[in-house]
Design a protein around this motif. Structure first.
Motif, short mmCIF file in Angstrom:
data_model
loop_
_atom_site.label_atom_id
_atom_site.label_comp_id
_atom_site.label_asym_id
_atom_site.label_seq_id
_atom_site.Cartn_x
_atom_site.Cartn_y
_atom_site.Cartn_z
N TRP A 1 0.68 -1.25 0.17
CA TRP A 1 0.12 -0.07 0.24
C TRP A 1 0.78 1.40 -0.15
CZ3 TRP A 1 -4.46 -0.64 -1.85
CH2 TRP A 1 -5.20 -1.75 -1.74
N ASP A 2 2.18 1.28 -0.15
CA ASP A 2 3.04 2.23 0.08
C ASP A 2 3.78 2.20 -1.24
OD1 ASP A 2 4.78 0.44 0.67
OD2 ASP A 2 5.59 1.49 2.23
N ASP A 3 3.56 1.32 -2.34
CA ASP A 3 4.17 1.13 -3.58
C ASP A 3 3.56 2.24 -4.63
OD1 ASP A 3 5.53 0.50 -5.69
OD2 ASP A 3 5.29 -1.66 -5.72
N TRP A 4 3.83 3.41 -4.25
CA TRP A 4 3.06 4.42 -4.99
C TRP A 4 2.87 4.35 -6.54
CZ3 TRP A 4 0.49 5.27 -0.96
CH2 TRP A 4 1.24 5.89 0.38
N ASP A 5 4.16 3.87 -7.17
CA ASP A 5 4.15 3.94 -8.76
C ASP A 5 3.28 2.96 -9.14
OD1 ASP A 5 5.60 6.15 -8.99
OD2 ASP A 5 7.60 5.18 -9.07
N SER A 6 3.40 1.52 -8.36
CA SER A 6 2.55 0.44 -8.83
C SER A 6 1.22 0.84 -8.72
CB SER A 6 2.84 -1.00 -8.16
OG SER A 6 4.50 -1.28 -8.25
N LEU A 7 0.80 1.24 -7.50
CA LEU A 7 -0.59 1.65 -7.28
C LEU A 7 -1.07 2.73 -8.39
CD1 LEU A 7 -0.50 2.18 -3.43
CD2 LEU A 7 -1.59 0.28 -4.76
N ALA A 8 -0.28 3.65 -8.92
CA ALA A 8 -0.63 4.79 -9.69
C ALA A 8 -0.93 3.94 -11.24
CB ALA A 8 0.60 5.69 -10.11
N VAL A 9 -0.36 2.73 -11.48
CA VAL A 9 -0.80 2.02 -12.63
C VAL A 9 -1.97 1.39 -12.57
CG1 VAL A 9 -0.16 -0.16 -13.94
CG2 VAL A 9 1.69 1.20 -13.14
N GLY A 10 -2.19 1.01 -11.30
CA GLY A 10 -3.89 0.41 -11.07
C GLY A 10 -4.77 1.60 -11.27
N ILE A 11 -4.52 2.77 -10.69
CA ILE A 11 -5.47 3.99 -10.79
C ILE A 11 -5.55 4.26 -12.33
CG2 ILE A 11 -5.90 6.29 -10.38
CD1 ILE A 11 -6.32 4.41 -7.95
#
Length: 454
Positions: free
Chosen positions: A194-204
């Protein structure tokens, strides 16, 4: 290389549900994400729940169960949806009932529920919280406190992930964000933190592109004249691999169009600041997003970057705000525009005579100035017909009722060529929305698992 494919099942309540069946059958997906909610939807469903505690969810979920769930169970496709809306528990009851009706004997349902935000709003109001309105800057929510219907918050993908890890076949939530149902499978499958911001950004980025269904694959596009078979439009599929590469595509043989234009148009949809797209899980920077057409109806998208999650979440506080009385009528050639304007003059004088107490009155010529208002060009005086609309917003239902009474008389007292009004609607109650922010420390999600066949 591990790849996850997620299909868009619906972009809104009332959307065509058939494309999801095509995706389930031929899209080689592991997940289907159904977005049913918009800003006006929750207040309506909250009001429905107040009238009947068994209501308050999106009833279209029963059609999803009947139409696509058997295919998904056979193929191992998971369904995620915010159809629970204002009543996730009742939504689960309806899903289980519909499943049993079509002979499904084994089913695992996940229910993601956000804590009672209305209760928290009341508590914070008592403690002096102002809840500034994000649209108007008004910081006095207390003045409409006695008219509040309900409150909700845009919660994230966290509960969905927990339910996926529990092995649920279908997961329903309340007002999770549109992107959450697409982000959650990726977090689950790839083990993103939940703090892997760049990966989460891909999902968003993936979620934002496909969340509205056909709007990403040629619907409501500037390329509308070039879109093949829009009557058979294929809804988009987001494909993400373990390297974080994102592709947007659709089922071969379906109508619609996926290219850099259709995706760019939707990338900008509902984005106030492309450098800071706020979601509960991550703030995403879209300013460096790039796209490449790598095949027919297949586009590679990359360049999103993530920043730490915001300290506050967006909340919506719905309240009643009076009534609208509304009437439509038509006038015909010759001199249709002049007749419409004369009709407005007659109605305006009648409103003065009956002392209509209205906060706002609108007079529109549909097809002439109802969309662009004062910016509309002067209409052709020889236009064949004009549809007029009169609407008044009033604090009291009885005042709003005057609109129909005074406008229907046009069929007898209006210019020649005036038509009557069929089935003039009764005044409708207005639900206003107070958009605001709430500290995320006040928001929690809980997950309940219910099983059929146990």
């Amino acid at each position: 290389m591990k790849t996850v494919r997620i299909g868009a099942g619906s972009g809104f309540w009332g959307d065509n549900l058939a494309p999801a069946i095509e995706i389930a059958k031929n899209g080689d997906v592991q997940y289907l994400a159904y977005d049913f909610l918009g800003e006006p939807t929750i207040p309506l469903l909250q009001k429905m729940r107040q009238k009947n505690p068994a209501h308050g969810f999106v009833p279209a979920i029963r059609a999803v169960v009947r139409g696509v769930l058997p295919i998904c169970l056979e193929k191992g496709i998971k369904i995620l949806t915010n159809a629970g809306a204002a009543n996730p528990q009742a939504c689960a009851d309806s899903i289980i009932e519909a499943a049993r009706e079509i002979g499904i004997t084994e089913l695992k349902v996940g229910i993601v529920t956000t804590n009672n935000i209305q209760e928290k709003v009341e508590e914070l109001l008592d403690r002096g919280e102002t809840f500034t309105n994000l649209d108007t800057g008004d910081d006095d929510l207390g003045r409409v406190r006695d008219r509040i219907v309900g409150s909700y918050v845009y919660s994230g993908a966290y509960g969905y992930v927990e339910a996926l890890e529990a092995g649920c076949d279908i997961i329903i939530s309340d007002r999770a964000t549109d992107d959450a149902a697409i982000l959650a499978p990726l977090v689950h499958e790839f083990g993103w933190k939940w703090d892997d911001w760049d990966s989460l950004a891909v999902g968003i980025l993936a979620g934002h592109l496909i969340e509205c269904g056909a709007a990403c694959s040629g619907g409501i596009s500037s390329l509308w004249a070039e879109v093949p078979e829009p009557w058979n439009i294929g809804y988009p599929i987001a494909e993400v691999n373990e390297n974080g590469e994102l592709f947007i595509t659709k089922v071969d043989g379906t109508g619609g169009l996926i290219n850099r234009v259709t995706l760019t148009e939707h990338l900008l949809y509902e984005v106030q600041d492309p450098g800071n797209y706020l979601m509960p899980e991550v703030v995403t920077d879209f300013t460096r997003v790039e796209m490449e057409q790598v095949g027919k109806d297949r586009v590679k998208v990359w360049g999103a970057r993530g920043k730490p999650a915001p300290e506050t979440l967006k909340a919506g506080i719905a309240y009643t705000d009076g009534y609208i009385g509304e009437v439509e009528s038509s006038v015909t050639w010759p001199d249709a525009v002049a007749k419409a304007r004369r009709s407005f003059e007659i109605i305006e004088k009648r409103f003065e005579m009956v002392d209509l107490k209205a906060e706002e009155v609108r007079y529109d010529m549909i097809g002439v100035d109802s969309c662009h208002w004062s910016a509309s060009p002067e209409p052709d005086p020889d236009i064949n017909e004009v549809r007029i609309r009169v609407a008044a917003k009033c604090a009291d239902r009885s005042e709003a009722s005057k609109v129909a009474r005074e406008c229907v008389m046009l069929m007898g007292t209006g210019p020649i060529g005036s038509t009557g009004q069929l089935n003039t609607p009764p005044p409708r109650e207005v639900f206003a929305l107070w958009p605001t922010l709430i500290s995320r420390e006040h928001v929690t999600q809980t997950v309940e698992i219910r099983e059929v066949g146990q």
